[in-house]
Motif scaffolding. Structure first.
Motif, PDB file in Angstrom:
ATOM      1  N   VAL A 312      20.681  38.630  42.177  1.00 12.79           N
ATOM      2  CA  VAL A 312      21.955  39.024  42.778  1.00 12.79           C
ATOM      3  C   VAL A 312      22.497  37.826  43.554  1.00 12.79           C
ATOM      4  CG1 VAL A 312      23.148  40.555  44.388  1.00 12.79           C
ATOM      5  CG2 VAL A 312      21.314  41.455  42.942  1.00 12.79           C
ATOM      6  N   ARG A 313      23.723  37.480  43.270  1.00 11.87           N
ATOM      7  CA  ARG A 313      24.404  36.415  43.998  1.00 11.87           C
ATOM      8  C   ARG A 313      25.775  36.925  44.423  1.00 11.87           C
ATOM      9  NH1 ARG A 313      28.375  33.922  41.244  1.00 11.87           N
ATOM     10  NH2 ARG A 313      28.547  34.338  39.013  1.00 11.87           N
ATOM     11  N   TRP A 314      26.428  36.159  45.320  1.00 13.87           N
ATOM     12  CA  TRP A 314      27.733  36.546  45.832  1.00 13.87           C
ATOM     13  C   TRP A 314      28.701  35.387  45.735  1.00 13.87           C
ATOM     14  CZ3 TRP A 314      23.094  37.989  47.785  1.00 13.87           C
ATOM     15  CH2 TRP A 314      22.864  39.364  47.945  1.00 13.87           C
ATOM     16  N   ASN A 315      29.950  35.711  45.392  1.00 13.07           N
ATOM     17  CA  ASN A 315      31.040  34.739  45.424  1.00 13.07           C
ATOM     18  C   ASN A 315      31.859  34.975  46.683  1.00 13.07           C
ATOM     19  OD1 ASN A 315      30.245  33.886  42.922  1.00 13.07           O
ATOM     20  ND2 ASN A 315      32.108  34.511  41.837  1.00 13.07           N
ATOM     21  N   GLN A 316      32.019  33.959  47.503  1.00 13.85           N
ATOM     22  CA  GLN A 316      32.915  34.080  48.646  1.00 13.85           C
ATOM     23  C   GLN A 316      34.344  33.924  48.154  1.00 13.85           C
ATOM     24  OE1 GLN A 316      33.697  35.511  51.399  1.00 13.85           O
ATOM     25  NE2 GLN A 316      32.141  34.447  52.633  1.00 13.85           N
ATOM     26  N   THR A 317      35.224  34.840  48.551  1.00 17.04           N
ATOM     27  CA  THR A 317      36.626  34.793  48.143  1.00 17.04           C
ATOM     28  C   THR A 317      37.518  34.777  49.380  1.00 17.04           C
ATOM     29  OG1 THR A 317      37.198  37.164  48.117  1.00 17.04           O
ATOM     30  CG2 THR A 317      35.945  36.301  46.226  1.00 17.04           C
ATOM     31  N   ALA A 318      38.805  34.709  49.142  1.00 19.33           N
ATOM     32  CA  ALA A 318      39.771  34.702  50.235  1.00 19.33           C
ATOM     33  C   ALA A 318      39.753  35.995  51.027  1.00 19.33           C
ATOM     34  CB  ALA A 318      41.179  34.448  49.679  1.00 19.33           C
ATOM     35  N   VAL A 319      39.177  37.064  50.460  1.00 18.99           N
ATOM     36  CA  VAL A 319      39.150  38.354  51.155  1.00 18.99           C
ATOM     37  C   VAL A 319      37.722  38.858  51.380  1.00 18.99           C
ATOM     38  CG1 VAL A 319      41.441  39.025  50.339  1.00 18.99           C
ATOM     39  CG2 VAL A 319      39.424  39.627  48.976  1.00 18.99           C
ATOM     40  N   GLY A 320      36.731  37.998  51.197  1.00 18.00           N
ATOM     41  CA  GLY A 320      35.351  38.405  51.430  1.00 18.00           C
ATOM     42  C   GLY A 320      34.477  38.234  50.205  1.00 18.00           C
ATOM     43  N   PRO A 321      33.164  38.470  50.350  1.00 14.93           N
ATOM     44  CA  PRO A 321      32.224  38.218  49.247  1.00 14.93           C
ATOM     45  C   PRO A 321      32.178  39.347  48.231  1.00 14.93           C
ATOM     46  CG  PRO A 321      31.045  38.951  51.192  1.00 14.93           C
ATOM     47  CD  PRO A 321      32.480  38.843  51.597  1.00 14.93           C
ATOM     48  N   VAL A 322      32.020  38.970  46.967  1.00 12.24           N
ATOM     49  CA  VAL A 322      31.835  39.957  45.890  1.00 12.24           C
ATOM     50  C   VAL A 322      30.532  39.639  45.160  1.00 12.24           C
ATOM     51  CG1 VAL A 322      34.284  40.468  45.581  1.00 12.24           C
ATOM     52  CG2 VAL A 322      33.265  38.599  44.302  1.00 12.24           C
TER      53      VAL A 322
END
Length: 380
Positions: A312-322
């Protein structure tokens, strides 16, 4: 993902969703610029999410979908399915989404120094209407099961090196893996863009970190490439004809390639922590890798076999991690090395299943297999 909208999102989110804008293909720009295309170059009427790469923009759409339990036409007009131009039509929910982004940004800037501590999911939790009153069932009922995919999973400072040692031994041993330098595989792929039915799949991988996946769609191949440094996705289901992977998505493509030759996973991260979690009522061992500039990555190992069960990994975005969850199943022997013949990838824009039928190890793979793919043909 609840049953009310699961089918709709798989069939629509990545293909045509554009969230806060109408879609305007900037196809003349694709492949003509060295830098990644940003949101306002690919889509019309971007007012809030300006200056972010296209792949991050689509991750933001995934955040909205997961947080509110929506598919794209819950915000956009129904006519947008099969009519890309209709995404340019404004709706009250699009206006509301813009205001909500501004609100969340204000909270994070004012209370957390700009850190993304509050997101859409903080309040919505899969519902379009956040609850304001406490739920007594939660207060006095049985405590909920901990989320095994939590970024903040309890960990200790104990080194997870023994987990990786056991894993390497379980899949064939360090010596065999050192001689495992490439593979070509064929099988089937099932996902939202295939209408839930399988299509042919090809995978080409070369140590230490190159990988190409080709999904044989009816009209045109969908291609995902990581050449060891750069990554791209091109296909008829994409919102842009050629997407250059950036930031966390580029790191995700690198991680996928490295996991194909797993002796190199340990060196990819600068710090490690260990812990445990429950998956399908079974306790698994967790190794959490930390790399500067990226959110953590969780590796889950079966305690009895030592095999890698999930990443499981997460992408940080302009509105939070997914999150992106990758499950590995059906390990089989390939010339003395155990490889997963079923891989299930779940993320906020859909779910895909890769089933291998044949794997040929240590084959010669021409360099062109890892070259930047040609843009997909224009969709009408």
């Amino acid at each position: 993902m609840n049953l009310r909208w699961r089918g709709a999102i798989f069939g629509a989110v990545q293909i045509v969703i554009v969230g806060l804008a109408g879609l305007s293909y900037a196809r003349s720009q694709a492949g003509q610029t060295a830098r990644p295309q940003v949101s306002e170059e690919a889509f019309k009427d971007i007012r809030v999410l300006k200056g972010i790469p296209v792949d991050e923009f689509m991750d933001v759409m995934g955040m909205f979908s997961a947080s509110l339990g929506y598919c794209c036409t819950d915000c956009h007009v129904k006519e947008a399915v099969g009519n890309i131009g209709a995404f340019a039509l404004q709706t009250p929910k699009i206006q509301t989404a813009r205001r909500m982004i501004a609100m969340v940004n204000t909270i994070n800037m004012g209370s957390f120094g700009g850190a993304k501590r509050v997101s859409c999911f903080t309040c919505h939790h899969g519902s379009d209407t956040p609850e304001v009153a406490p739920d007594l069932r939660q207060q006095y009922g049985a405590p909920p099961e901990p989320d095994p995919n939590a970024m903040g999973i309890p960990t200790s400072a104990a080194s997870p090196q023994p987990l990786f040692d056991k894993y390497i031994q379980a899949i064939g041993g360090a010596q065999r893996l050192a001689n495992f330098t490439s593979f070509a595989a064929v099988g089937t792929y099932t996902g939202y863009e295939t209408g839930a039915g399988p299509v042919k799949l090809e995978i080409y991988a070369k140590a230490p970190n190159q990988r190409t996946t080709i999904v044989k769609m009816p009209d045109e191949d969908s291609v995902r490439v990581y050449d060891g440094t750069n990554g791209w996705i091109a296909g008829p289901e994409r919102t842009t004809p050629l997407t250059t992977l950036t930031g966390p998505n580029l790191f995700g493509a690198r991680l996928e390639a490295i996991t194909s030759f797993p002796t190199r996973i340990w060196q990819e991260f600068t710090r490690w922590r260990s812990g445990s979690a429950m998956i399908d009522d079974q306790e698994v061992s967790v190794a959490q890798g930390i790399k500067t500039g990226q959110l953590p990555v969780n590796f889950y190992f079966d305690k009895s076999t030592g095999l890698l069960k999930r990443v499981v990994r997460w992408n940080q975005t302009a509105v939070g991690p997914v999150p992106t969850q990758t499950d590995y199943e059906d390990y089989r022997d390939v010339s003395g090395i155990k490889m997963p013949f079923r891989t299930i990838i779940t993320w906020t824009d859909g779910k895909s299943t890769l089933e291998l039928k044949e794997v040929r190890p240590n084959v010669s793979i021409e360099a062109a297999r890892f070259a930047k793919p040609a843009p997909a043909r224009a969709r009408r």
